[in-house]
Design a protein around this motif. Sequence first.
Motif, PDB file in Angstrom:
ATOM      1  N   LEU A  20       0.965  -1.254   0.057  1.00 29.42           N
ATOM      2  CA  LEU A  20       0.056  -0.011  -0.150  1.00 29.42           C
ATOM      3  C   LEU A  20       0.916   1.408  -0.077  1.00 29.42           C
ATOM      4  CD1 LEU A  20      -2.831  -0.949   2.410  1.00 29.42           C
ATOM      5  CD2 LEU A  20      -2.796  -1.384   0.135  1.00 29.42           C
ATOM      6  N   CYS A  21       2.021   1.101   0.741  1.00 29.43           N
ATOM      7  CA  CYS A  21       3.043   2.269   0.768  1.00 29.43           C
ATOM      8  C   CYS A  21       4.250   1.648   1.311  1.00 29.43           C
ATOM      9  CB  CYS A  21       2.420   3.511   1.383  1.00 29.43           C
ATOM     10  SG  CYS A  21       2.384   3.279   3.428  1.00 29.43           S
ATOM     11  N   PRO A  22       5.393   2.051   1.536  1.00 22.45           N
ATOM     12  CA  PRO A  22       6.775   1.679   1.883  1.00 22.45           C
ATOM     13  C   PRO A  22       6.420   1.033   3.346  1.00 22.45           C
ATOM     14  CG  PRO A  22       7.164   3.401   0.406  1.00 22.45           C
ATOM     15  CD  PRO A  22       5.712   3.533   0.713  1.00 22.45           C
ATOM     16  N   GLY A  23       6.563  -0.238   3.492  1.00 26.77           N
ATOM     17  CA  GLY A  23       6.205  -1.036   4.746  1.00 26.77           C
ATOM     18  C   GLY A  23       4.936  -1.155   5.131  1.00 26.77           C
ATOM     19  N   VAL A  24       4.091  -1.108   4.500  1.00 20.66           N
ATOM     20  CA  VAL A  24       2.532  -1.205   4.737  1.00 20.66           C
ATOM     21  C   VAL A  24       2.234  -2.408   3.614  1.00 20.66           C
ATOM     22  CG1 VAL A  24       0.243  -0.470   4.969  1.00 20.66           C
ATOM     23  CG2 VAL A  24       2.233   0.881   5.506  1.00 20.66           C
ATOM     24  N   PHE A  25       1.654  -3.621   3.981  1.00 17.59           N
ATOM     25  CA  PHE A  25       1.481  -4.716   3.183  1.00 17.59           C
ATOM     26  C   PHE A  25      -0.032  -5.272   3.520  1.00 17.59           C
ATOM     27  CE2 PHE A  25       6.037  -4.584   3.963  1.00 17.59           C
ATOM     28  CZ  PHE A  25       6.496  -4.468   2.639  1.00 17.59           C
ATOM     29  N   LEU A  26      -0.810  -5.343   2.522  1.00 21.69           N
ATOM     30  CA  LEU A  26      -1.910  -5.970   2.394  1.00 21.69           C
ATOM     31  C   LEU A  26      -1.767  -7.257   1.933  1.00 21.69           C
ATOM     32  CD1 LEU A  26      -5.193  -5.348   2.958  1.00 21.69           C
ATOM     33  CD2 LEU A  26      -5.280  -5.090   0.352  1.00 21.69           C
ATOM     34  N   ASP A  70       8.318  -8.274  13.765  1.00 24.55           N
ATOM     35  CA  ASP A  70       8.687  -6.966  13.273  1.00 24.55           C
ATOM     36  C   ASP A  70       7.509  -6.357  12.766  1.00 24.55           C
ATOM     37  OD1 ASP A  70      11.201  -7.420  13.835  1.00 24.55           O
ATOM     38  OD2 ASP A  70      11.796  -8.236  11.890  1.00 24.55           O
ATOM     39  N   TYR A  71       6.115  -6.595  12.978  1.00 24.04           N
ATOM     40  CA  TYR A  71       4.954  -5.947  12.111  1.00 24.04           C
ATOM     41  C   TYR A  71       3.823  -5.639  13.237  1.00 24.04           C
ATOM     42  CZ  TYR A  71       6.893  -7.468   7.770  1.00 24.04           C
ATOM     43  OH  TYR A  71       7.841  -7.464   6.883  1.00 24.04           O
ATOM     44  N   LEU A  72       3.220  -4.752  12.986  1.00 27.75           N
ATOM     45  CA  LEU A  72       1.855  -4.465  13.928  1.00 27.75           C
ATOM     46  C   LEU A  72       0.694  -4.914  12.658  1.00 27.75           C
ATOM     47  CD1 LEU A  72       1.172  -3.336  16.387  1.00 27.75           C
ATOM     48  CD2 LEU A  72       0.495  -1.127  15.067  1.00 27.75           C
ATOM     49  N   CYS A  73      -0.032  -5.830  13.239  1.00 22.40           N
ATOM     50  CA  CYS A  73      -0.945  -6.640  12.439  1.00 22.40           C
ATOM     51  C   CYS A  73      -2.336  -6.101  12.447  1.00 22.40           C
ATOM     52  CB  CYS A  73      -0.820  -8.049  12.405  1.00 22.40           C
ATOM     53  SG  CYS A  73       0.975  -8.533  11.930  1.00 22.40           S
ATOM     54  N   PHE A  74      -3.130  -5.905  11.531  1.00 23.25           N
ATOM     55  CA  PHE A  74      -4.541  -5.564  11.566  1.00 23.25           C
ATOM     56  C   PHE A  74      -5.300  -6.498  10.829  1.00 23.25           C
ATOM     57  CE2 PHE A  74      -2.042  -1.724  12.355  1.00 23.25           C
ATOM     58  CZ  PHE A  74      -2.818  -1.211  13.289  1.00 23.25           C
ATOM     59  N   MET A  80      -0.399  -5.706   7.381  1.00 22.28           N
ATOM     60  CA  MET A  80       0.939  -5.812   8.165  1.00 22.28           C
ATOM     61  C   MET A  80       1.488  -4.431   7.775  1.00 22.28           C
ATOM     62  SD  MET A  80       1.633  -9.911   7.564  1.00 22.28           S
ATOM     63  CE  MET A  80       2.872  -9.917   8.836  1.00 22.28           C
ATOM     64  N   ILE A  81       1.986  -3.601   8.983  1.00 25.08           N
ATOM     65  CA  ILE A  81       2.786  -2.743   8.878  1.00 25.08           C
ATOM     66  C   ILE A  81       4.033  -2.834   9.593  1.00 25.08           C
ATOM     67  CG2 ILE A  81       2.658  -0.212   9.580  1.00 25.08           C
ATOM     68  CD1 ILE A  81      -0.191  -0.007   9.388  1.00 25.08           C
ATOM     69  N   ALA A  82       5.112  -2.674   9.055  1.00 31.56           N
ATOM     70  CA  ALA A  82       6.538  -3.036   9.761  1.00 31.56           C
ATOM     71  C   ALA A  82       6.760  -1.857  10.786  1.00 31.56           C
ATOM     72  CB  ALA A  82       7.591  -2.457   8.688  1.00 31.56           C
ATOM     73  N   THR A  83       7.518  -2.272  11.835  1.00 33.05           N
ATOM     74  CA  THR A  83       7.381  -1.437  12.975  1.00 33.05           C
ATOM     75  C   THR A  83       8.213  -0.108  12.686  1.00 33.05           C
ATOM     76  OG1 THR A  83       8.078  -3.564  14.193  1.00 33.05           O
ATOM     77  CG2 THR A  83       8.591  -1.563  15.395  1.00 33.05           C
ATOM     78  N   ASP A  84       8.792   0.185  11.784  1.00 34.68           N
ATOM     79  CA  ASP A  84       9.315   1.449  11.594  1.00 34.68           C
ATOM     80  C   ASP A  84       8.211   2.199  11.019  1.00 34.68           C
ATOM     81  OD1 ASP A  84      11.792   0.568  12.517  1.00 34.68           O
ATOM     82  OD2 ASP A  84      12.768   0.706  10.780  1.00 34.68           O
ATOM     83  N   MET A  85       7.476   1.918  10.309  1.00 31.69           N
ATOM     84  CA  MET A  85       6.274   2.574   9.690  1.00 31.69           C
ATOM     85  C   MET A  85       5.124   2.692  10.994  1.00 31.69           C
ATOM     86  SD  MET A  85       6.677   3.902   6.733  1.00 31.69           S
ATOM     87  CE  MET A  85       4.983   4.236   6.319  1.00 31.69           C
ATOM     88  N   ALA A  86       5.064   1.755  11.609  1.00 31.06           N
ATOM     89  CA  ALA A  86       3.786   1.783  12.623  1.00 31.06           C
ATOM     90  C   ALA A  86       3.996   3.031  13.500  1.00 31.06           C
ATOM     91  CB  ALA A  86       3.944   0.556  13.420  1.00 31.06           C
ATOM     92  N   ALA A  87       5.342   3.694  13.639  1.00 30.05           N
ATOM     93  CA  ALA A  87       5.497   4.816  14.411  1.00 30.05           C
ATOM     94  C   ALA A  87       4.677   5.845  13.902  1.00 30.05           C
ATOM     95  CB  ALA A  87       7.032   5.173  14.536  1.00 30.05           C
ATOM     96  N   ALA A  88       4.380   5.728  12.450  1.00 28.73           N
ATOM     97  CA  ALA A  88       3.454   6.962  11.935  1.00 28.73           C
ATOM     98  C   ALA A  88       2.025   7.143  12.126  1.00 28.73           C
ATOM     99  CB  ALA A  88       3.693   7.054  10.444  1.00 28.73           C
ATOM    100  N   LEU A  89       1.628   5.706  12.763  1.00 28.01           N
ATOM    101  CA  LEU A  89       0.165   5.826  13.181  1.00 28.01           C
ATOM    102  C   LEU A  89      -0.006   6.524  14.542  1.00 28.01           C
ATOM    103  CD1 LEU A  89      -0.369   2.134  12.389  1.00 28.01           C
ATOM    104  CD2 LEU A  89      -0.841   3.876  11.127  1.00 28.01           C
ATOM    105  N   SER A  90      -1.107   6.972  15.083  1.00 23.35           N
ATOM    106  CA  SER A  90      -1.662   7.403  16.154  1.00 23.35           C
ATOM    107  C   SER A  90      -1.586   6.384  17.311  1.00 23.35           C
ATOM    108  CB  SER A  90      -2.770   8.164  16.014  1.00 23.35           C
ATOM    109  OG  SER A  90      -3.827   7.139  16.074  1.00 23.35           O
ATOM    110  N   PRO A  91      -1.145   6.867  18.402  1.00 25.20           N
ATOM    111  CA  PRO A  91      -1.239   5.758  19.651  1.00 25.20           C
ATOM    112  C   PRO A  91      -2.496   5.053  19.560  1.00 25.20           C
ATOM    113  CG  PRO A  91      -0.411   7.870  20.377  1.00 25.20           C
ATOM    114  CD  PRO A  91      -0.666   8.140  19.073  1.00 25.20           C
ATOM    115  N   ALA A  92      -3.746   5.925  19.468  1.00 25.87           N
ATOM    116  CA  ALA A  92      -5.070   5.094  19.409  1.00 25.87           C
ATOM    117  C   ALA A  92      -5.206   3.977  18.443  1.00 25.87           C
ATOM    118  CB  ALA A  92      -6.213   5.993  19.172  1.00 25.87           C
TER     119      ALA A  92
END
Length: 203
Positions: free
Chosen positions: A90-96, A128-132, A106-118
Amino acid sequence: MARRKRGPDGACYYDGKLMGRCTVADGNAYAALMEQCGGNAARVLREYAYFSPELKAILEKVAAIQNRAAGVFEPPRFSPWGDVQTCDTLCPGVFLVSTASHGGTMIATDMAAALSPAARKCGTKVGDYLCFEEDCQESVALRELLDKKLWAIPDRIKDKAAFEENINKSIREYNPDYWRTRQAGREKIMPRQEQSPAHNAER
């Protein structure tokens, strides 16, 4: 009689950080191969075929660090839902991703820092991923990517307004706490934006 303990007697470092324990021979090979390949771990893995499992794991770890630093992220091969069968970036570090039975984002840890805390609270950390997960959590990830202009709804989707409303509807149903936090944040931003033209007009 004192005996030497069996086990790794060498180590490999990258950027001052320990990457892993290994034999002295592997440690020497790591230093020599990295020098020959200009410090590029991915190139070492491509150009040389034989590594011990320990040295290969170390090189893969270094390659991942170097790729992230360069904004290059390797697509995941495994997911919380099984082996990855298809993967769209979907964008660098973000995979559907999808598997034989399920999928999600699945969002790579480095990219997940761009998400809001909520938003990060709605995901599940796996390696190494934050998974939704696709049924209930994925809409949160997509909403964040849209809000931060990291991703745009693809042209193949004709009714983009309906697609976006489906995202919002899913969030309101499955992640109401995130939705309330997002809306509260947007309400704080809107008054400031409305005041800006008036403030400029007074000058």
